[in-house]
Design an enzyme around this catalytic site. Sequence first.
Site, short mmCIF file in Angstrom:
data_model
loop_
_atom_site.label_atom_id
_atom_site.label_comp_id
_atom_site.label_asym_id
_atom_site.label_seq_id
_atom_site.Cartn_x
_atom_site.Cartn_y
_atom_site.Cartn_z
CB CYS A 334 88.55 28.37 60.09
SG CYS A 334 89.06 26.64 59.85
CG HIS A 432 90.58 28.54 64.73
ND1 HIS A 432 89.29 28.95 64.52
CD2 HIS A 432 90.76 27.45 63.95
CE1 HIS A 432 88.70 28.15 63.65
NE2 HIS A 432 89.57 27.23 63.30
#
Length: 491
Positions: A334, A432
């Site tokens: 991310c 994630h």
Amino acid sequence: MSDSKTLMIQGTTSDAGKSTLVAALCRVFKRRNLCVAPFKPQNMALNSAVTPEGGEIGRAQAVQAQAAGLDPHVDMNPVLLKPNTDTGCQVIVQGQPAQNNMEAWGYHEYKPRVMPPILQSHNRLKETYDYILVEGAGSPAEINLRDNDVANMGFAEAVDCPVLLVADIDKGGVFAHLVGTLALLSDTEQARIKGFIINRFRGDLSFLQPGLDWLEQHTGKPVLGVLPYLAGLHLEAEDSLTESGVTPSVDQPLRVVVPWLQRTSNHTDLDPLSLHPQVDVKWIGPGETIPSADLIILPGSKCVRADLEYLMQSGWEQAIKKHVRYGGKVLGICGGFQMLGRAIHDPQGIEGQPGSSLGLGILDMETTLEKEKQLRLVTGTLTLGQSVPVSGYEIHMGISRGAALSRPLVKLEQGQDGALSTDNQVAGTYLHGLFEARSACNALLSWAGLEQPETPDYFQLREAGINRLADAAEAYLDIEAIIRIIEDDNS
């Protein structure tokens, strides 16, 4: 009129054990075939989860939902505050961003506007579930935050529910915490507290008994149990790093280094590795140098440009580039993925002052932060030599573009994600939770250099932690008295 019954767990301090107690009670109620759901009116955390309907809630509520045997839902945590500075945060209301950069005093005045959606979410849960177990936030005795409170007694008074107060004895001063908290509450709030629970006790309970007797006599309220300290318990944390990793059981574990950034988010991505018997995970902080490693992971960040500057100032840039130059692997997740590119642009000031920052320049791409937040559960396959199923969730406000994306790390059912360098040394992804699936974790660890990885079932590890909590609750708490409190005060 719903017959649903609500009980709130409040704590004398942050990290008193509210999250774990709600998770434990959710599992205990589920074992008794009681229809129960968790709820937290307001959560402040950088660890979050994406729900099936595409909303964002605190990670702790997702774990509590698992304990109750449910899918997570935005109504379980209608207000989530994600700090992006020491005094400001992003405000998530019922799963979606409502304010991107709100200062603390601004939110204090904004709180009356979030109480209606909080009550709306609670009412919707009441229509479906027989019992609602509510987690407070911080302490109800923070008198500077009493006005317009939505997280503790303000909510309890609004829905007229009983409260149990939990305190952590491991830090010391447990009786002062309980009695002091009670003394700082109003008369009606004191009456709402129906009992105490003491958490994380070590030693012989007979030495504590005189204090428990005094506490009951002094306050007129029962102690409903003393929970033991559960060494090595793993349950995903809201913010602070857990101490429940395992010592590697092999002579030459894969060495993983993770820089701890000032606004690290979703560090729970690394929990499956911390619990892996063949992996040695080391988080490094301010003033520390990056040691020799097989894999460096740059984690997610709530304020990516500020964390990138912090990484540079810490002297880690050259260490990361040297690591790659000498054959080490790097994975960015991310915000960490965005840092690997040439630049990060924030023309609208999404995460702070408008502007651009030079990235590490390891991947040929640039990222622009945009107001529309990407929130979704995704599935696909890794492109590391063989097609391996992977699943995860996206939580980000940036769009990355560049030649590096022509070699994606993940092929999604619709589109692609991330990047893999042409020399296979550097990878990045927006996903994630990508280490939670055994096959995907095995593939990533093989890519990083671990021979014959044997990844434990992370879902079962989390289930074991929840069951261990529930076993302790049933053994050391007066569950029948707790249920009577719920029934009597909601009748």
